[in-house]
Design an enzyme around this catalytic site. Sequence first.
Site, PDB file in Angstrom:
ATOM      1  N   PHE A  82      10.192  53.404  48.139  1.00 18.74           N
ATOM      2  CA  PHE A  82       8.813  53.240  47.890  1.00 18.74           C
ATOM      3  C   PHE A  82       8.015  52.853  49.341  1.00 18.74           C
ATOM      4  O   PHE A  82       8.337  51.989  49.943  1.00 18.74           O
ATOM      5  CB  PHE A  82       8.396  52.304  46.841  1.00 18.74           C
ATOM      6  CG  PHE A  82       9.218  52.430  45.449  1.00 18.74           C
ATOM      7  CD1 PHE A  82       8.801  53.234  44.371  1.00 18.74           C
ATOM      8  CD2 PHE A  82      10.422  52.058  45.141  1.00 18.74           C
ATOM      9  CE1 PHE A  82       9.193  53.415  43.293  1.00 18.74           C
ATOM     10  CE2 PHE A  82      11.264  52.182  43.917  1.00 18.74           C
ATOM     11  CZ  PHE A  82      10.659  52.830  43.028  1.00 18.74           C
ATOM     12  N   ASP A  83       6.952  53.528  49.372  1.00 18.85           N
ATOM     13  CA  ASP A  83       5.664  52.893  50.366  1.00 18.85           C
ATOM     14  C   ASP A  83       5.344  51.701  49.513  1.00 18.85           C
ATOM     15  O   ASP A  83       5.713  51.569  48.380  1.00 18.85           O
ATOM     16  CB  ASP A  83       4.934  54.102  50.500  1.00 18.85           C
ATOM     17  CG  ASP A  83       3.690  53.500  51.556  1.00 18.85           C
ATOM     18  OD1 ASP A  83       4.130  52.729  52.434  1.00 18.85           O
ATOM     19  OD2 ASP A  83       2.668  53.933  51.468  1.00 18.85           O
ATOM     20  N   GLY A  84       4.588  50.745  50.435  1.00 16.77           N
ATOM     21  CA  GLY A  84       3.881  49.706  49.720  1.00 16.77           C
ATOM     22  C   GLY A  84       2.533  49.984  49.094  1.00 16.77           C
ATOM     23  O   GLY A  84       2.396  50.153  48.204  1.00 16.77           O
TER      24      GLY A  84
ATOM     25  N   ASP B 106       1.784  57.590  49.545  1.00 15.42           N
ATOM     26  CA  ASP B 106       0.531  57.726  49.131  1.00 15.42           C
ATOM     27  C   ASP B 106      -0.047  58.635  50.345  1.00 15.42           C
ATOM     28  O   ASP B 106      -1.219  59.223  49.914  1.00 15.42           O
ATOM     29  CB  ASP B 106      -0.309  56.489  48.926  1.00 15.42           C
ATOM     30  CG  ASP B 106      -0.569  55.854  50.203  1.00 15.42           C
ATOM     31  OD1 ASP B 106      -1.872  55.900  50.349  1.00 15.42           O
ATOM     32  OD2 ASP B 106       0.267  55.340  50.742  1.00 15.42           O
TER      33      ASP B 106
END
Length: 300
Positions: A161-163, A276
């Site tokens: 996951f990106d943050g 995102d």
Amino acid sequence: MGVTLEDKLVVAVSSRALFDFEDENRVYEAEGEAAYVALQREREHVPAPPGVAMPLVRKLLAFNTEAGQRVEVVILSRNDPVSGLRMFHSAKAAGLAIERGVFTRGETPYKYLRPLKANLFLSASDDDVRAALEAGFPAARVFPNSRKEAESHPNEIRIAFDGDAVLFSDEAERVFKSDGLQAFTAHETERASKPLPPGPFAPLLAALHRLQTVAGQDVPLRIRTALVTARSAPAHERAIRTLMAWNITVDQAMFLGGLEKRDFLREFEPDFFFDDQTRHCVGAAEAVPTGHVPHGVANA
């Protein structure tokens, strides 16, 4: 007592995410719905090739054992019901125990995520994904041509996951976009001990954590998660302390300070990566299955 999905991790997946229907989709775009439906009907008993989400779906379904049915995968598709026959035939041919499907013949299907109580929605439709995110469901637009390298760890489900704007809100990213890196660093350093608000994929991370806990030793699969972010020290601290405040741990954290994520993801070999920003997704898709999360200021 009626049938319920309340206690399960529910993944809704579109036909183009689960299967490789890119040839059929080109027919749809070039010749229209009637030609597409006719082709799917002609190929009803021809198993569709695996799509970008199939390795992840296969591993998640392995959490279902005689001891408990813990995962439900539902096909949620704009296809017509007749084309849906091929989806179920293809799932059976692939050995996937998928029993439920919703086929809307062109209408957006995201509204059915609520009665399904879905924890994740994967689709090739940007409009459907955006609608799902606005309704409060973790959702990502898959890159159908992502490299599929999900069989390297047969006993693990690996998700990266990106943050900011994915696991966390886009609060800090807004500061970066408006005022630059120096202001972002100062903002995050001053608030290092204050947890970030949750982003759209925080509920999925929590659901995966519960799934691993409930399954215990009954399932020979381990869920392994990674945070892969452009943050660097000292802004890393707030990200870690946020996860600590949520009482959730990740197995790996990569604070890359703007380095290209693709090469690090190639080494981690996730079954799926969520980000995102389109530019990160385009690069990542060259190495691993990738989903774009069109949420936050970067996608305004």
